[in-house]
Design an enzyme around this catalytic site. Structure first.
Site, short mmCIF file in Angstrom:
data_model
loop_
_atom_site.label_atom_id
_atom_site.label_comp_id
_atom_site.label_asym_id
_atom_site.label_seq_id
_atom_site.Cartn_x
_atom_site.Cartn_y
_atom_site.Cartn_z
N SER A 1 0.80 -1.23 0.00
CA SER A 1 0.00 0.00 0.00
C SER A 1 0.83 1.28 0.00
O SER A 1 1.55 1.54 -0.94
CB SER A 1 -0.96 -0.02 1.18
OG SER A 1 -1.81 1.08 1.14
N HIS A 2 0.76 2.02 1.10
CA HIS A 2 1.42 3.33 1.17
C HIS A 2 2.86 3.23 1.67
O HIS A 2 3.54 4.24 1.77
CB HIS A 2 0.62 4.24 2.08
CG HIS A 2 0.42 3.65 3.44
ND1 HIS A 2 -0.48 2.65 3.66
CD2 HIS A 2 1.04 3.87 4.61
CE1 HIS A 2 -0.43 2.29 4.93
NE2 HIS A 2 0.49 3.01 5.53
N ASP B 1 -5.99 2.69 -3.19
CA ASP B 1 -7.23 2.68 -2.40
C ASP B 1 -7.40 3.93 -1.54
O ASP B 1 -8.49 4.18 -1.04
CB ASP B 1 -7.38 1.39 -1.58
CG ASP B 1 -6.19 1.10 -0.70
OD1 ASP B 1 -5.22 1.88 -0.72
OD2 ASP B 1 -6.22 0.06 0.00
N ARG B 2 -6.34 4.73 -1.38
CA ARG B 2 -6.49 5.95 -0.58
C ARG B 2 -6.60 7.18 -1.48
O ARG B 2 -6.10 7.17 -2.61
CB ARG B 2 -5.26 6.17 0.31
CG ARG B 2 -5.08 5.12 1.32
CD ARG B 2 -3.88 5.47 2.20
NE ARG B 2 -3.77 4.45 3.24
CZ ARG B 2 -3.20 4.65 4.41
NH1 ARG B 2 -2.68 5.82 4.70
NH2 ARG B 2 -3.14 3.68 5.30
N LYS C 1 -11.65 0.17 -0.12
CA LYS C 1 -11.73 1.61 -0.31
C LYS C 1 -11.18 1.92 -1.70
O LYS C 1 -10.46 1.11 -2.28
CB LYS C 1 -10.98 2.35 0.78
CG LYS C 1 -9.53 1.96 0.98
CD LYS C 1 -9.00 2.63 2.24
CE LYS C 1 -7.52 2.38 2.45
NZ LYS C 1 -7.25 1.18 3.25
C1 VG1 Z 1 -3.64 2.06 8.38
C2 VG1 Z 1 -4.83 2.98 8.55
C3 VG1 Z 1 -6.12 2.19 8.35
C4 VG1 Z 1 -6.09 1.52 6.97
C5 VG1 Z 1 -4.84 0.68 6.84
C6 VG1 Z 1 -4.70 0.08 5.46
O1 VG1 Z 1 -3.66 1.06 9.35
O2 VG1 Z 1 -4.82 3.58 9.81
O3 VG1 Z 1 -7.21 3.06 8.48
O4 VG1 Z 1 -7.22 0.71 6.80
O5 VG1 Z 1 -3.69 1.47 7.09
O6 VG1 Z 1 -4.66 1.06 4.48
P1 VG1 Z 1 -2.76 1.13 10.68
O7 VG1 Z 1 -2.99 -0.19 11.35
O8 VG1 Z 1 -1.36 1.36 10.21
O9 VG1 Z 1 -3.26 2.30 11.45
V1 VG1 Z 1 -3.82 0.76 3.06
O10 VG1 Z 1 -4.14 1.95 2.01
O11 VG1 Z 1 -2.24 0.78 3.70
O12 VG1 Z 1 -4.19 -0.77 2.63
CO CO Z 2 -3.51 1.52 0.16
#
Ligand code: VG1
Ligand code: CO
Length: 563
Positions: free
Chosen positions: A117-118, A293-294, A390
């Protein structure tokens, strides 16, 4: 290719293959260890049990470093385990929302997503593997726990070593494995997703907005893909379909290392977009994360739309979007730390609103049961029941559809929203890469403190503000559909006036601990609406930092990121 046969390989078990908030995320170097990736894939397939034989699975990801190797491993291991068919995005590229859409459209047993993801990518960055179920959504806790358990005792995996399939071109290949046909369909990465967006939104209306008319000048938009997976989707949708010029679609070629960027669309890591919109003629800016997704939405002069507000604005205006005209609005939901602005919309419209733990997997059951249309998280996640993830591009199109229908600027839409509902001020402080033991100690300290009976009623004063503690707990959620319970989902301090302080440890990091501090306060005095949230929330932030002894425990005097 001649007849291919399965080999059984003796492996070693690895510790720590425990999926977090969203899949297994670790440094690339960890996934590159011999057998490591193979073990986890075998565990995913084993967890599917008897439904695996003859099934179809989707495979794709954000294209980050190590994706291509991982895809080849999945092909070999899936073939050996009796899977009939894989649908693989060309070059291994599929955004997270696209995988969800494809699983649903072709009714497959699920999908394997290759993304962290990010999190930054590249040889020194992170890699990740996530499994989504047949509803298109991230596997629920019961499934990820099962996968993890299997990894702890895995002794062997099955693999067809000589099977190698080129995933650079869209085509279908069938081979015989142990005397049975096995097919790999390399599919166009964007087609199915683009078709879905065109069904959901009023593209003509958005196009008119962007192109302008005699009455209205063109609405200028700037999109930044942060070198993540959304590039090809953005070019097809914004470039080809909506006529936005190429110069306004920045960082839209997916790169294995995201060009060194941290592909997280927030004010810190998408500063380029913010600066450009601040200085330029743009009416609207959007950025997406590595796997798409964000989303981050900003208006003219980089007017920032907080994700919690974004959810509430969309909730209040869903009726302009063709998809919801058809389906109606069945319910709203947000994750627990997310600002409660959407709750006020729900109250006013008399529509159900749910609070779930952090992580998109908790929304799935409600959607499948037909009780949830729109939901979001404060972490720049917004989406609907069109899929079970998302969806960054969806959110940007939803905003444009609303802007086009209302004929107002982004800022004006927010000002109107606040004057109708009041404003839920929200901020999040992230302390990344803290010492894990010390962070756990701090969490334990806070939990003990807020669990004491005398905590209720305690007065906290900072500057001219005093807050009275009403409740303190470690958040626990019982799923209204299947009654499963998720406990220890974050420490909550709820005050009598509705303000909240929340502490959570991140479940997506790959090293050390990330502490997240969430602060929310509601104001109904119009004089406050345009004030800086950091100013309004400062007393609560100070209280939170003092109460938690955060600096003492972590040695940090300021956060890594403030949202
Ligand atoms: C983070 C965010 C959460 C999101 C998750 C996955 O998780 O806070 O809201 O659903 O990332 O997003 P955490 O446990 O680090 O707080 V993605 O776009 O990284 O799949
Ligand atoms: Co993501």
């Amino acid at each position: 290719m001649s007849t291919l046969t399965t080999a059984i390989i003796d492996t070693v078990t690895f510790e720590g293959q425990k999926p977090g908030t969203s899949g297994l995320r670790k440094a690339v170097k960890i996934f590159q260890q011999q057998h490591y990736t193979e073990n986890f894939i075998q565990a995913i397939l084993d967890a599917l049990g008897t439904s695996l034989a003859g099934s179809t699975l989707v495979v794709g990801g954000d294209g980050r470093y190590y994706s291509k190797e991982a895809v080849q491993k999945i092909i070999k291991i899936a073939a050996a385990n009796g899977v009939s068919k894989l649908l693989i995005g060309q070059n291994g590229i599929l955004s997270t929302p696209a995988v969800s859409a494809i699983i649903r459209k072709y009714k497959t047993l699920g999908g394997i997503l290759l993304t962290a993801s990010h999190n930054p990518g590249g040889p020194d960055g992170d890699f990740g593997i996530k499994f989504n179920c047949e509803n298109g959504g991230p596997a629920p806790d019961a499934v990820t726990n099962k996968i993890y358990e299997l990894t702890t005792s895995l002794k062997q995996y099955k693999i067809v070593n000589r099977l190698q399939i080129d995933i650079d071109t869209v085509k279908s290949t069938t081979v015989q494995v142990d005397g049975k046909p096995f097919t790999v369909d390399v599919i166009d990465s964007v087609g199915d997703y683009v078709a879905l967006m065109k069904e959901i939104f009023d593209f003509d209306c958005i196009k008119k907005l962007i192109q302008g008319s005699d009455e209205r000048p063109p609405f200028q938009i700037l999109i930044n893909g942060l070198n993540g997976v959304t590039g090809p989707y953005v070019k097809e949708i914004y470039g080809k379909e909506l006529g936005v010029s190429d110069a306004n679609l920045v960082n839209c070629v997916p790169k294995e290392d995201f060009g060194g960027l941290h592909p997280d669309p927030n004010l810190t890591y998408a500063a380029d977009l913010v600066d450009a919109v601040k200085a330029g003629p743009y009416d609207f800016g959007a950025a997406f994360d590595g796997d798409g997704d964000r989303n981050m939405i900003i208006g003219k002069k980089a007017f920032f739309v907080n994700p919690s507000d974004s959810l509430a604005v969309l909730a209040a205006n869903l009726n302009v979007i063709p998809y919801f005209k058809k389906t109606g609005v069945k319910g709203y939901a947000r994750s627990m730390p997310t600002g409660a602005a959407v709750d006020r919309v729900a109250q006013k419209t008399n529509i159900e609103c749910f609070q779930v733990p952090t992580g998109w997997k908790y929304f799935g059951n409600l959607m499948d049961a037909g009780r949830l249309s729109l939901c979001g998280e404060e972490s720049f996640g917004t989406g609907s029941d069109h899929i079970r993830e998302k969806d960054g591009i969806w959110a940007s199109l939803a905003w444009l559809n609303v802007v086009a229908s209302l004929g107002k600027s982004v800022e004006q839409i927010l000002l109107d929203q606040w004057s109708t509902y009041g404003r839920n001020f929200f901020t999040r402080y992230d302390y990344e890469n803290c010492d894990a033991d010390k962070s756990n100690d701090m969490m334990k300290y806070i939990e003990d403190l807020i669990g004491k009976p005398e905590f209720v009623g305690t007065k906290f004063t900072s500057g001219s503000k005093t807050y009275v503690a009403k409740e303190g707990d470690n958040y626990s959620y019982k799923d209204p559909i299947d009654a499963s319970v998720a406990s220890k989902q974050g420490l909550r301090i709820l005050f009598e006036d509705g303000s909240r302080i929340i502490f959570r440890l991140s479940g997506t990091g790959s090293s050390g601990a990330t502490i997240r501090l969430y602060i929310e306060s509601y104001e109904s005095d119009p004089a406050t609406y345009t004030q800086d949230p950091q100013m309004v929330l400062k007393p609560l932030v100070d209280i939170a930092l003092k109460l938690s002894k955060l600096q003492e425990y972590t040695g940090r005097d300021k956060p890594t990121v403030i949202t």
